[in-house]
Design an enzyme around this catalytic site. Structure first.
Site, PDB file in Angstrom:
ATOM      1  CB  CYS A 141     -20.820  10.756  19.619  1.00  0.00           C
ATOM      2  SG  CYS A 141     -19.240  10.507  20.427  1.00  0.00           S
TER       3      CYS A 141
ATOM      4  CB  CYS B 229     -20.585   7.273  20.844  1.00  0.00           C
ATOM      5  SG  CYS B 229     -20.537   8.640  22.017  1.00  0.00           S
TER       6      CYS B 229
END
Length: 97
Positions: free
Chosen positions: A22, A25
């Protein structure tokens, strides 16, 4: 250890649900690491990869990533998903200390 056992501790804890793939992230990783250092001994910081901790993510209701949840004495106090400024996140955690 179950997710309930993990969060059911005295004090303040920040839990982040993330995934290695991600991009949001990945941008938050250094922010969370800095928070861990700044909060050393005052609050716990736990990062859980949703791909390795699916049951915990389901139990916490983490449907998007990154998801940040603050617990105090095992009770959820606050939650938000997505990228955020480290100062904002630090302020939220400190408001529960």
């Amino acid at each position: 250890m179950t997710y309930t056992e993990l969060i059911d501790r005295p004090g303040v804890m920040l839990v982040e649900f993330f995934a290695t793939w991600c991009p949001h992230c990945q941008k938050m990783m250094p922010v969370v690491e800095q928070l861990r250092q700044l909060l050393d001994g005052r609050a716990s910081v736990v990062q859980l990869d949703i791909d390795k901790n699916k049951e915990a993510a389901d139990e916490a209701g983490a449907t998007s990533i990154p998801t940040f949840i603050i617990y105090k004495d095992g009770k959820e106090q606050w939650r938000q998903s997505g990228e955020m400024d480290g100062e904002v996140l630090l302020g939220k955690i400190e408001s529960y200390l």
